[in-house]
Structures are given as C-alpha cells and as structure tokens.
Design a protein around this motif. Sequence first.
Motif, PDB file in Angstrom:
ATOM      1  N   ALA A  60       0.837  -1.200   0.000  1.00 21.75           N
ATOM      2  CA  ALA A  60       0.000   0.000   0.000  1.00 21.75           C
ATOM      3  C   ALA A  60       0.874   1.253   0.000  1.00 21.75           C
ATOM      4  CB  ALA A  60      -0.926   0.001   1.209  1.00 21.75           C
ATOM      5  N   ARG A  61       2.043   1.160   0.642  1.00 26.84           N
ATOM      6  CA  ARG A  61       2.935   2.326   0.719  1.00 26.84           C
ATOM      7  C   ARG A  61       4.039   2.294  -0.324  1.00 26.84           C
ATOM      8  NH1 ARG A  61       1.092   1.381   5.759  1.00 26.84           N
ATOM      9  NH2 ARG A  61       0.412   3.232   6.900  1.00 26.84           N
ATOM     10  N   ASN A  62       4.356   1.100  -0.802  1.00 26.98           N
ATOM     11  CA  ASN A  62       5.421   0.946  -1.794  1.00 26.98           C
ATOM     12  C   ASN A  62       4.884   0.125  -2.968  1.00 26.98           C
ATOM     13  OD1 ASN A  62       8.004   1.809  -0.061  1.00 26.98           O
ATOM     14  ND2 ASN A  62       6.679   0.537   1.215  1.00 26.98           N
ATOM     15  N   PRO A  63       4.085   0.739  -3.814  1.00 26.85           N
ATOM     16  CA  PRO A  63       3.464  -0.052  -4.887  1.00 26.85           C
ATOM     17  C   PRO A  63       4.523  -0.670  -5.802  1.00 26.85           C
ATOM     18  CG  PRO A  63       3.163   2.293  -5.260  1.00 26.85           C
ATOM     19  CD  PRO A  63       3.730   2.158  -3.891  1.00 26.85           C
ATOM     20  N   VAL A  64       4.315  -1.927  -6.106  1.00 31.07           N
ATOM     21  CA  VAL A  64       5.254  -2.636  -6.983  1.00 31.07           C
ATOM     22  C   VAL A  64       4.458  -3.118  -8.183  1.00 31.07           C
ATOM     23  CG1 VAL A  64       6.691  -4.701  -7.206  1.00 31.07           C
ATOM     24  CG2 VAL A  64       6.736  -3.382  -5.082  1.00 31.07           C
ATOM     25  N   ASN A  65       4.925  -2.771  -9.372  1.00 31.68           N
ATOM     26  CA  ASN A  65       4.272  -3.298 -10.576  1.00 31.68           C
ATOM     27  C   ASN A  65       5.201  -4.314 -11.208  1.00 31.68           C
ATOM     28  OD1 ASN A  65       1.623  -1.939 -10.985  1.00 31.68           O
ATOM     29  ND2 ASN A  65       2.945  -0.167 -10.626  1.00 31.68           N
ATOM     30  N   LEU A  66       4.832  -5.535 -11.085  1.00 36.50           N
ATOM     31  CA  LEU A  66       5.694  -6.615 -11.568  1.00 36.50           C
ATOM     32  C   LEU A  66       5.541  -6.777 -13.076  1.00 36.50           C
ATOM     33  CD1 LEU A  66       4.862  -9.307  -8.847  1.00 36.50           C
ATOM     34  CD2 LEU A  66       7.020  -8.071  -9.038  1.00 36.50           C
ATOM     35  N   PRO A  67       6.629  -7.141 -13.772  1.00 38.14           N
ATOM     36  CA  PRO A  67       6.453  -7.501 -15.191  1.00 38.14           C
ATOM     37  C   PRO A  67       5.602  -8.767 -15.266  1.00 38.14           C
ATOM     38  CG  PRO A  67       8.666  -8.047 -14.413  1.00 38.14           C
ATOM     39  CD  PRO A  67       7.997  -7.310 -13.300  1.00 38.14           C
ATOM     40  N   TRP A  68       5.015  -9.011 -16.440  1.00 37.45           N
ATOM     41  CA  TRP A  68       4.097 -10.161 -16.532  1.00 37.45           C
ATOM     42  C   TRP A  68       4.784 -11.453 -16.115  1.00 37.45           C
ATOM     43  CZ3 TRP A  68       5.051 -14.485 -19.292  1.00 37.45           C
ATOM     44  CH2 TRP A  68       6.038 -14.425 -20.291  1.00 37.45           C
ATOM     45  N   TRP A  69       6.073 -11.580 -16.494  1.00 35.62           N
ATOM     46  CA  TRP A  69       6.757 -12.834 -16.162  1.00 35.62           C
ATOM     47  C   TRP A  69       7.029 -12.925 -14.647  1.00 35.62           C
ATOM     48  CZ3 TRP A  69      11.299 -11.619 -13.902  1.00 35.62           C
ATOM     49  CH2 TRP A  69      11.900 -10.400 -14.253  1.00 35.62           C
ATOM     50  N   GLY A  70       7.180 -11.767 -14.016  1.00 36.05           N
ATOM     51  CA  GLY A  70       7.367 -11.761 -12.555  1.00 36.05           C
ATOM     52  C   GLY A  70       6.098 -12.232 -11.855  1.00 36.05           C
ATOM     53  N   CYS A  71       4.947 -11.722 -12.365  1.00 36.67           N
ATOM     54  CA  CYS A  71       3.642 -12.156 -11.821  1.00 36.67           C
ATOM     55  C   CYS A  71       3.482 -13.658 -12.021  1.00 36.67           C
ATOM     56  CB  CYS A  71       2.510 -11.465 -12.557  1.00 36.67           C
ATOM     57  SG  CYS A  71       2.110  -9.869 -11.926  1.00 36.67           S
ATOM     58  N   ALA A  72       3.789 -14.099 -13.244  1.00 43.21           N
ATOM     59  CA  ALA A  72       3.579 -15.513 -13.576  1.00 43.21           C
ATOM     60  C   ALA A  72       4.480 -16.394 -12.700  1.00 43.21           C
ATOM     61  CB  ALA A  72       3.866 -15.750 -15.053  1.00 43.21           C
ATOM     62  N   ALA A  73       5.746 -15.991 -12.572  1.00 37.43           N
ATOM     63  CA  ALA A  73       6.676 -16.807 -11.790  1.00 37.43           C
ATOM     64  C   ALA A  73       6.237 -16.866 -10.318  1.00 37.43           C
ATOM     65  CB  ALA A  73       8.086 -16.236 -11.894  1.00 37.43           C
ATOM     66  N   THR A  74       5.812 -15.713  -9.796  1.00 34.91           N
ATOM     67  CA  THR A  74       5.373 -15.671  -8.386  1.00 34.91           C
ATOM     68  C   THR A  74       4.138 -16.543  -8.187  1.00 34.91           C
ATOM     69  OG1 THR A  74       6.202 -13.422  -8.279  1.00 34.91           O
ATOM     70  CG2 THR A  74       4.771 -14.102  -6.495  1.00 34.91           C
ATOM     71  N   LEU A  75       3.229 -16.443  -9.161  1.00 38.16           N
ATOM     72  CA  LEU A  75       2.013 -17.250  -9.080  1.00 38.16           C
ATOM     73  C   LEU A  75       2.348 -18.746  -9.119  1.00 38.16           C
ATOM     74  CD1 LEU A  75      -1.063 -16.824  -8.945  1.00 38.16           C
ATOM     75  CD2 LEU A  75      -1.131 -17.054 -11.417  1.00 38.16           C
ATOM     76  N   VAL A  76       3.283 -19.101  -9.986  1.00 40.78           N
ATOM     77  CA  VAL A  76       3.661 -20.514 -10.090  1.00 40.78           C
ATOM     78  C   VAL A  76       4.256 -21.005  -8.764  1.00 40.78           C
ATOM     79  CG1 VAL A  76       5.312 -22.109 -11.167  1.00 40.78           C
ATOM     80  CG2 VAL A  76       3.975 -20.549 -12.589  1.00 40.78           C
ATOM     81  N   VAL A  77       5.151 -20.186  -8.172  1.00 40.48           N
ATOM     82  CA  VAL A  77       5.747 -20.579  -6.877  1.00 40.48           C
ATOM     83  C   VAL A  77       4.640 -20.750  -5.830  1.00 40.48           C
ATOM     84  CG1 VAL A  77       7.282 -19.841  -4.989  1.00 40.48           C
ATOM     85  CG2 VAL A  77       7.960 -19.450  -7.361  1.00 40.48           C
TER      86      VAL A  77
END
Length: 516
Positions: A364-381
């Motif tokens: 909420a204080r440090n918004p992070v916009n992940l690249p699509w592959w970052g989102c995908a990798a995090t989701l997979v983990v």
Amino acid sequence: MKTPSEFMADGPHSAVNGIGPRHIEDTAAQNGHLSMSASLSKGSSVQSPVNRRKADDVHANGIQATKAIRNKNDIINLSPGLPGFSVDILGFLMLLWPPLCVSYFWLACHSYQCSLGDLGGQVLSKIFDGGIIDFIKKNFPEVNAGAIKLYSFWMLLQVILFLALPGRIRRGTATPAGNVLTYKCNGISAWVVTHLLFFILVKKGFIDATIISDNWGALMVITNVFGFSLAFFSYVKAHFFPSHREDRCFSGSAFYDFFMGVEHNPRIGPFDFKLFFNGRPGIVAWTLINLSFAAKQYQDLGYVSNSMILLNILHGTYVVDFFLNESWYLRTIDIAHDHFGFYLAWGDTCWLPFMYTLQSVYLARNPVNLPWWGCAATLVVGLAGYMIFRSVNHQKDYFRVEMKTNGKCTIWGKPARYILAPYVTTDAEKKHSYLLASGWWGLSRHFNYVGDLLNALSYCLACGFGHVLPYFYIVFMLILLIHRSFRDDVRCRQKYGALWDKYCQMVPYKIIPFVF
Ligand code: NDP
C-alpha cells in the motif's frame, strides 16, 4: 497458525498427541513436558520428577477414556538443565519482544515507508541522545472511540457467527487426559458471511473500504491490550474455573504458565477458545485486512498494483483452504497439543493479523508493478507451494484412514510403504499407529513444510526487492518450521521409540530431500 512464541511453545505443550510417549508413564510425559525438558536442556530427554497419581476411568463425550488426575500440586520441573529463574527470565522476554516487534514493524511502515533500517537509525540516535521516551510518546498511536467500537463490533460479530452458524460436527484428537471433544466447524460460512457483510457495508456507504488501514495504529494498540487481557483471563480461568481440570498443565513458573497456557481446551459453554481464537478473529481478518490495504492503495494512487492483486489471490487461497479444511486443522499441533496461554491468545489476536499481512501493508505504501513474467513466476511458486501443502497433508490423512478402515492403502499407484508402530499410552494401554514411508512422506519427514515455505516465499516475492521488511515472513516461517521439525522428532521418538529411528533411517531428511 503460529506466533514467534511457538519457539518456546512448541516444546512443552505439544509433545504428546493425547497419548503418552512410549515407556513413559508419568504425568509430565502426558503433559508433554518431557519435550520441553528436552528442548530447554539442549535435546536431552531427561524425565522430569513429578508426583504420580492414580488414574480414574471416566466417560468423555460417550467415549471410554482414561483420565490421569493432575492438579495444581503436580509441579513439574520443566527445565532440568535450567534453574527456575532462567525459565522465568525466558518467559518474561518472550512476553516482551513480540509486542515490541509488532510495534517496530508498524512504526517502520507508518512513518518510514516500511524501512526497518531508517527506523533503526532513528531509534539508536534517540537512545544515545536520551530522547527515546519522547520519541515513543510522540509516535504512540492515538486510540479513539471509533477504533474501539470497530474492534468490539468485529469481535462480537465473529463470536455470534461462531456460535450461531450451522456447521459439521467433528471430533478432535484425544487430549492428554483422554478427553475427546467435539467441534462445530463452520469457519467457511463465517468467512463468507463476514466478507459479504463487508462488501455490503462498503457499497451502501456505511463504512469506507479503508476502514481497517485508516485505524491500523489504533488497532495495533487495541489488539495488544485485548491479547494480553485474554491471556490473563485464560490464566485466571485455568486456576479458578477450568473446563477440564485434569487437562491442565502447571510448570511451577508463573511466567511460563502464563506464556504457555495451563488449560488444554478452555471452553465457556459451547464457546471453544482454541478453535475460535486460532482461526476466527485473525484468519478471517487476514483477507479483509489485505482488501482494506488494497483499497488504501487505490485511494492514494488511483489504481491497484498487479502485485497487490496477486498477493490478495495467494493469501486468499491459503485462508479459504484453511476454512474449507477446518476439520483437518483439529488434528494439527495447534489444536491437538498446544495449551491456551499468551502465545495463542496474544499470537492469534495480535501477531497474526499484524505480521502475516505485512506484505499488503508494505505494498500500500510501496506499490510494486511486476512484469508479466514476474507475476507468472510468483504465481507458479505460490500455487506450487499451495498444491504441495494440501497434497502432502491430505496424503497423510488419507493413508491413516485407509489403513484403519481397510488395512491397506495405495500411494501414487503402488502399495504404501509403511511402519506399523505400536506405542503405549500413559495409562498403559497398547495402541498402534502407521507411519507412511512412501509418496510425499517418503521424500522427507515434513515435506508439507516445503509447501508452506514456497507459499511464504511467493508472498514475499510479490513485493519485489525494494526492502527487507516483506521478507521477514519467510525468515520467520523458516525458523519456525525448522524448529518445529526438531520438536516433532523429539515427540515422535518418545512416542514410538526405536521404530521412529527406523522410520528416520528409511526417510532420512527432515524437510528438504538431500539438503536438510
Ligand atoms: P505435521 O502435519 O507434519 O504432522 C506431524 C505429526 O504427524 C507427527 O507428530 C505424527 O503424529 C504424524 N506423523 C509424522 N510422520 C508421519 C508419517 N510418516 N506418517 C503418518 N503420520 C506421521 O504437523 P504440523 O501440525 O506441524 O503441520 C501441519 C501443517 O500446518 C503443515 O503443512 C505446516 O506447514 C502447517 N503450518 C503452518 C503454519 C503457519 O503459520 N502458516 C505454522 C505451522 C504449521 P502422530 O503419529 O502422533 O499422529
């Protein structure tokens, strides 16, 4: 769900799964205090001297059970390796540092953009120039009537839902004194009703979606006060009006008893303290807190970052799974072995909502916009972690049920490899259990912890690499679960004796195959 206090708690109160370890016949063993002895005295499993008492046969919930009578006079020397005052000091420190830790993290996020280092520098300089008291006074969160009403409403709502909603009736495992209690598992409906109510109240304009994040500082003070009061009440209740007198556990140290808890299953009428506080106020709140901080991000920035959405999905999956499998939770260490003291009372009402949600507070204080592959990798983990967590836990339950009902079981398409492990209960009753040594349980003795660690890692990864604060959670879980694996070894060795060693030879790794 656990608190930092588990490091102290895990040892003593969770050693015996309602039955005594093999070859041990005294009430200390029944209480699990040998395990504490072991953990506090660097792994030795010296038996503690206790008063022996006569066992009585009783009926608990219609089930023939044997109760070994314990009372206040059964003082147990819980630390053969440590003098009594060391236990008091340890107990005192364990009461002190977790609230300080929660406050520190709150202030770091509230005033220092979640930078632990910046706050640390400021605190050190204030200590050196003598201004620390003024600094604390200046930064102490203001508690207003609105926040108190909000928290009171929240607790009342959860209690009403807990008592009033229908749910499946499930039996727990036998307590140390042999009681088998029944529980109404209605967590999932309580979670759904609470979230629907939140959406309706926001939609109708009765509350802002940011209501939790707006009152975060005040809520920290209130939950601290509530957690301590609950622990104190439980301590007094255990002495003067216990629910199951024979299931109490006294150590001889007031600090220790306050911290670890005395009663195994405190109840008032149908209200079960452990099931309610372990699950409801903290875990139902978990997803609402995340939503509220997502709303805060939207209010401040005009958008919700993809990392915040991802985090809400990952945390939401874990929370919903917890309530869908609430009856499984009755067989975990939290409910089956731990006693109800500060570490559960305060841990569930303060530590859990504040420390398990650190990532959404951070984002909420440090918004992070992940690249699509970052989102995908995090989701997979995260999803891999979740699937491992659920599959390993399910496999153990499935195996034990199949063995009990059919006497055989197939794991991953092959007949299960297992050890038939007899043990003797504290009242000298002979029983047996099955230890699975194939499937997930052939890879390591706690492969389910790998699932939890991957889950924890995914929550942290969703926050990028800007600060260390969101990574506190994975460090905490790592220490917690490693410690827990050692503790469980001690407990199972006491229960199954040489057969546990045989199992350890068949499955040599504790958590991660070929590593640990
Ligand atoms: P486990 O599910 O690992 O269960 C350990 C118990 O299972 C042992 O004491 C023993 O009990 C039995 N057992 C051990 N080995 C075998 C075997 N080979 N076959 C059959 N039974 C066996 O314990 P936990 O309660 O620690 O963990 C439950 C879940 O909760 C885990 O997934 C964990 O990661 C998670 N967790 C999450 C936390 C959080 O804060 N997010 C905190 C702590 C745990 P017995 O033989 O006496 O029945």
